[in-house]
Design a protein around this motif. Structure first.
Motif, PDB file in Angstrom:
ATOM      1  N   VAL A 194      58.029  36.637  49.341  1.00 30.81           N
ATOM      2  CA  VAL A 194      57.017  37.690  49.278  1.00 30.81           C
ATOM      3  C   VAL A 194      57.666  38.937  48.697  1.00 30.81           C
ATOM      4  O   VAL A 194      58.764  39.327  49.100  1.00 30.81           O
ATOM      5  CB  VAL A 194      56.435  38.001  50.680  1.00 30.81           C
ATOM      6  CG1 VAL A 194      55.507  39.198  50.633  1.00 30.81           C
ATOM      7  CG2 VAL A 194      55.716  36.781  51.244  1.00 30.81           C
ATOM      8  N   ALA A 195      56.977  39.540  47.730  1.00 28.30           N
ATOM      9  CA  ALA A 195      57.415  40.823  47.165  1.00 28.30           C
ATOM     10  C   ALA A 195      56.169  41.703  47.087  1.00 28.30           C
ATOM     11  O   ALA A 195      55.177  41.318  46.471  1.00 28.30           O
ATOM     12  CB  ALA A 195      58.040  40.645  45.787  1.00 28.30           C
ATOM     13  N   ASN A 232      63.577  41.342  51.427  1.00 30.32           N
ATOM     14  CA  ASN A 232      63.830  42.367  50.409  1.00 30.32           C
ATOM     15  C   ASN A 232      64.152  41.739  49.063  1.00 30.32           C
ATOM     16  O   ASN A 232      65.214  41.948  48.492  1.00 30.32           O
ATOM     17  CB  ASN A 232      64.955  43.311  50.852  1.00 30.32           C
ATOM     18  CG  ASN A 232      64.595  44.040  52.119  1.00 30.32           C
ATOM     19  OD1 ASN A 232      63.467  44.477  52.297  1.00 30.32           O
ATOM     20  ND2 ASN A 232      65.555  44.157  53.023  1.00 30.32           N
ATOM     21  N   MET A 233      63.193  40.988  48.555  1.00 30.11           N
ATOM     22  CA  MET A 233      63.373  40.237  47.324  1.00 30.11           C
ATOM     23  C   MET A 233      62.984  41.060  46.101  1.00 30.11           C
ATOM     24  O   MET A 233      62.011  41.788  46.115  1.00 30.11           O
ATOM     25  CB  MET A 233      62.504  38.978  47.379  1.00 30.11           C
ATOM     26  CG  MET A 233      62.700  38.063  46.202  1.00 30.11           C
ATOM     27  SD  MET A 233      61.610  36.633  46.248  1.00 30.11           S
ATOM     28  CE  MET A 233      60.034  37.386  45.900  1.00 30.11           C
ATOM     29  N   THR A 234      63.781  40.904  45.063  1.00 28.75           N
ATOM     30  CA  THR A 234      63.437  41.447  43.751  1.00 28.75           C
ATOM     31  C   THR A 234      63.337  40.270  42.788  1.00 28.75           C
ATOM     32  O   THR A 234      63.897  39.198  43.037  1.00 28.75           O
ATOM     33  CB  THR A 234      64.493  42.452  43.242  1.00 28.75           C
ATOM     34  OG1 THR A 234      65.764  41.794  43.188  1.00 28.75           O
ATOM     35  CG2 THR A 234      64.577  43.663  44.153  1.00 28.75           C
ATOM     36  N   VAL A 243      53.366  31.399  39.977  1.00 22.60           N
ATOM     37  CA  VAL A 243      52.032  31.843  40.370  1.00 22.60           C
ATOM     38  C   VAL A 243      52.192  32.845  41.510  1.00 22.60           C
ATOM     39  O   VAL A 243      52.888  32.571  42.485  1.00 22.60           O
ATOM     40  CB  VAL A 243      51.158  30.648  40.838  1.00 22.60           C
ATOM     41  CG1 VAL A 243      49.801  31.124  41.321  1.00 22.60           C
ATOM     42  CG2 VAL A 243      51.021  29.619  39.728  1.00 22.60           C
ATOM     43  N   LYS A 244      51.552  33.994  41.367  1.00 24.43           N
ATOM     44  CA  LYS A 244      51.574  35.007  42.427  1.00 24.43           C
ATOM     45  C   LYS A 244      50.179  35.089  43.039  1.00 24.43           C
ATOM     46  O   LYS A 244      49.185  35.141  42.316  1.00 24.43           O
ATOM     47  CB  LYS A 244      51.973  36.375  41.881  1.00 24.43           C
ATOM     48  CG  LYS A 244      53.373  36.402  41.296  1.00 24.43           C
ATOM     49  CD  LYS A 244      53.756  37.782  40.812  1.00 24.43           C
ATOM     50  CE  LYS A 244      53.277  37.941  39.384  1.00 24.43           C
ATOM     51  NZ  LYS A 244      53.742  39.201  38.781  1.00 24.43           N
ATOM     52  N   ILE A 245      50.126  35.082  44.370  1.00 22.04           N
ATOM     53  CA  ILE A 245      48.850  35.190  45.079  1.00 22.04           C
ATOM     54  C   ILE A 245      48.937  36.366  46.039  1.00 22.04           C
ATOM     55  O   ILE A 245      49.910  36.484  46.805  1.00 22.04           O
ATOM     56  CB  ILE A 245      48.516  33.888  45.840  1.00 22.04           C
ATOM     57  CG1 ILE A 245      48.391  32.716  44.849  1.00 22.04           C
ATOM     58  CG2 ILE A 245      47.228  34.055  46.654  1.00 22.04           C
ATOM     59  CD1 ILE A 245      48.145  31.373  45.504  1.00 22.04           C
ATOM     60  N   ARG A 246      47.923  37.219  45.986  1.00 25.24           N
ATOM     61  CA  ARG A 246      47.873  38.367  46.898  1.00 25.24           C
ATOM     62  C   ARG A 246      47.838  37.851  48.339  1.00 25.24           C
ATOM     63  O   ARG A 246      47.150  36.875  48.638  1.00 25.24           O
ATOM     64  CB  ARG A 246      46.661  39.239  46.616  1.00 25.24           C
ATOM     65  CG  ARG A 246      46.706  39.896  45.244  1.00 25.24           C
ATOM     66  CD  ARG A 246      45.483  40.770  44.993  1.00 25.24           C
ATOM     67  NE  ARG A 246      45.559  42.016  45.732  1.00 25.24           N
ATOM     68  CZ  ARG A 246      46.285  43.069  45.363  1.00 25.24           C
ATOM     69  NH1 ARG A 246      46.992  43.026  44.264  1.00 25.24           N
ATOM     70  NH2 ARG A 246      46.289  44.161  46.086  1.00 25.24           N
ATOM     71  N   LEU A 247      48.573  38.510  49.211  1.00 27.09           N
ATOM     72  CA  LEU A 247      48.626  38.085  50.610  1.00 27.09           C
ATOM     73  C   LEU A 247      47.238  37.989  51.213  1.00 27.09           C
ATOM     74  O   LEU A 247      46.935  37.051  51.964  1.00 27.09           O
ATOM     75  CB  LEU A 247      49.503  39.045  51.418  1.00 27.09           C
ATOM     76  CG  LEU A 247      50.980  39.112  51.022  1.00 27.09           C
ATOM     77  CD1 LEU A 247      51.727  40.102  51.909  1.00 27.09           C
ATOM     78  CD2 LEU A 247      51.633  37.747  51.070  1.00 27.09           C
ATOM     79  N   VAL A 270      65.848  37.255  43.747  1.00 25.56           N
ATOM     80  CA  VAL A 270      67.136  37.613  44.337  1.00 25.56           C
ATOM     81  C   VAL A 270      66.819  38.334  45.634  1.00 25.56           C
ATOM     82  O   VAL A 270      66.119  39.354  45.629  1.00 25.56           O
ATOM     83  CB  VAL A 270      67.964  38.515  43.394  1.00 25.56           C
ATOM     84  CG1 VAL A 270      69.275  38.921  44.054  1.00 25.56           C
ATOM     85  CG2 VAL A 270      68.217  37.820  42.064  1.00 25.56           C
ATOM     86  N   ALA A 271      67.302  37.790  46.747  1.00 26.62           N
ATOM     87  CA  ALA A 271      66.991  38.354  48.059  1.00 26.62           C
ATOM     88  C   ALA A 271      68.194  39.103  48.608  1.00 26.62           C
ATOM     89  O   ALA A 271      69.337  38.679  48.417  1.00 26.62           O
ATOM     90  CB  ALA A 271      66.582  37.257  49.027  1.00 26.62           C
ATOM     91  N   GLU A 272      67.917  40.200  49.297  1.00 26.50           N
ATOM     92  CA  GLU A 272      68.981  40.921  49.996  1.00 26.50           C
ATOM     93  C   GLU A 272      69.584  40.015  51.060  1.00 26.50           C
ATOM     94  O   GLU A 272      70.779  39.999  51.290  1.00 26.50           O
ATOM     95  CB  GLU A 272      68.391  42.183  50.630  1.00 26.50           C
ATOM     96  CG  GLU A 272      69.418  43.089  51.261  1.00 26.50           C
ATOM     97  CD  GLU A 272      68.773  44.366  51.760  1.00 26.50           C
ATOM     98  OE1 GLU A 272      68.725  44.543  53.005  1.00 26.50           O
ATOM     99  OE2 GLU A 272      68.325  45.173  50.927  1.00 26.50           O
ATOM    100  N   SER A 273      68.713  39.220  51.705  1.00 21.61           N
ATOM    101  CA  SER A 273      69.178  38.230  52.669  1.00 21.61           C
ATOM    102  C   SER A 273      68.154  37.109  52.775  1.00 21.61           C
ATOM    103  O   SER A 273      66.984  37.287  52.446  1.00 21.61           O
ATOM    104  CB  SER A 273      69.400  38.868  54.049  1.00 21.61           C
ATOM    105  OG  SER A 273      68.176  39.328  54.588  1.00 21.61           O
ATOM    106  N   LEU A 274      68.647  35.948  53.188  1.00 23.23           N
ATOM    107  CA  LEU A 274      67.792  34.800  53.441  1.00 23.23           C
ATOM    108  C   LEU A 274      67.907  34.459  54.908  1.00 23.23           C
ATOM    109  O   LEU A 274      69.003  34.425  55.464  1.00 23.23           O
ATOM    110  CB  LEU A 274      68.224  33.604  52.590  1.00 23.23           C
ATOM    111  CG  LEU A 274      68.030  33.746  51.093  1.00 23.23           C
ATOM    112  CD1 LEU A 274      68.738  32.613  50.347  1.00 23.23           C
ATOM    113  CD2 LEU A 274      66.557  33.759  50.741  1.00 23.23           C
ATOM    114  N   ARG A 275      66.767  34.201  55.521  1.00 19.13           N
ATOM    115  CA  ARG A 275      66.746  33.907  56.956  1.00 19.13           C
ATOM    116  C   ARG A 275      66.011  32.591  57.182  1.00 19.13           C
ATOM    117  O   ARG A 275      64.887  32.416  56.721  1.00 19.13           O
ATOM    118  CB  ARG A 275      66.026  35.043  57.686  1.00 19.13           C
ATOM    119  CG  ARG A 275      66.030  34.939  59.185  1.00 19.13           C
ATOM    120  CD  ARG A 275      65.438  36.196  59.814  1.00 19.13           C
ATOM    121  NE  ARG A 275      64.118  36.518  59.306  1.00 19.13           N
ATOM    122  CZ  ARG A 275      62.976  36.031  59.801  1.00 19.13           C
ATOM    123  NH1 ARG A 275      63.012  35.185  60.808  1.00 19.13           N
ATOM    124  NH2 ARG A 275      61.812  36.384  59.286  1.00 19.13           N
TER     125      ARG A 275
END
Length: 185
Positions: free
Chosen positions: A58-59, A134-136, A151-155, A106-111
């Motif tokens: 999610v971004a 915190n993905m870019t 494909v991007k879908i609005r939340l 690219v994520a600041e962290s993966l959980r």
């Protein structure tokens, strides 16, 4: 029947004999004979797989998916980014690699948020579900044999898309349900 404790040994099947009938690049298949808890025997076909990762990406107010053709289903599926774990690779390494490859993430962290068996009736394939924090988005780095669209879908559209059957594979349904619950959609 609930035994009231954690001893489920009365349900265990023991492999008596096993023959490898297929040894491929992604899966191995054994035909096995098992001894049943009541002393009888039965045949089992078991698919062995190294496992995979999948990612909730999610971004901003959008969730990222990939659309790709799947030969096994003869369909174009809308899926969350995912990939198989390579020999010698840890699931978190695979998650980082697949996020970059498939959507350029690219994520600041993966959980890790969940893990689940895909089809435990005949396969040991286990999928590790990660959330990219915190993905870019940068540039995709697809493998030579990968062809997919981002494909991007609005939340806010996720509940309706889920209800309409836009997502047909288990990892994606689980990932979307997680996001719907997390964001109270």
């Amino acid at each position: 029947m609930n035994t009231g404790n954690d001893d489920y040994s009365h349900l265990k099947e023991e492999i008596i004999s096993s023959e490898r009938v297929f040894d491929g690049k992604v899966i191995k298949v054994d035909h096995s004979t098992v001894q049943l808890p009541d002393g009888g025997s039965a045949s089992r076909e078991i698919v062995y797989h190294r496992g995979a990762v999948s990612l909730v990406a999610v971004a901003g107010d959008e969730m990222y998916f990939v659309r790709q053709y799947r030969v096994a289903t003869d369909d174009f599926l809308l899926e969350i980014p995912a990939g198989k774990i390579e020999v010698g690779e840890a699931p978190d390494e695979t998650a980082e690699k697949e996020l970059k490859e498939e959507i350029g993430g690219v994520a600041e962290s993966l959980r890790k948020i969940h893990g689940f068996y895909v089809s435990p009736g005949f396969s040991n394939e286990y999928v590790h579900l990660y959330e990219a924090d915190n993905m870019t988005i940068d540039k995709q780095a697809l493998d030579d044999d990968e062809f997919l669209d981002i494909v991007k879908i609005r939340l806010s559209e996720l509940p309706a898309q889920l209800d309409n059957g836009a997502f047909q594979d288990a990892k994606t349904v689980i990932g979307v349900q997680y996001v719907i619950a997390k964001y109270n959609l």
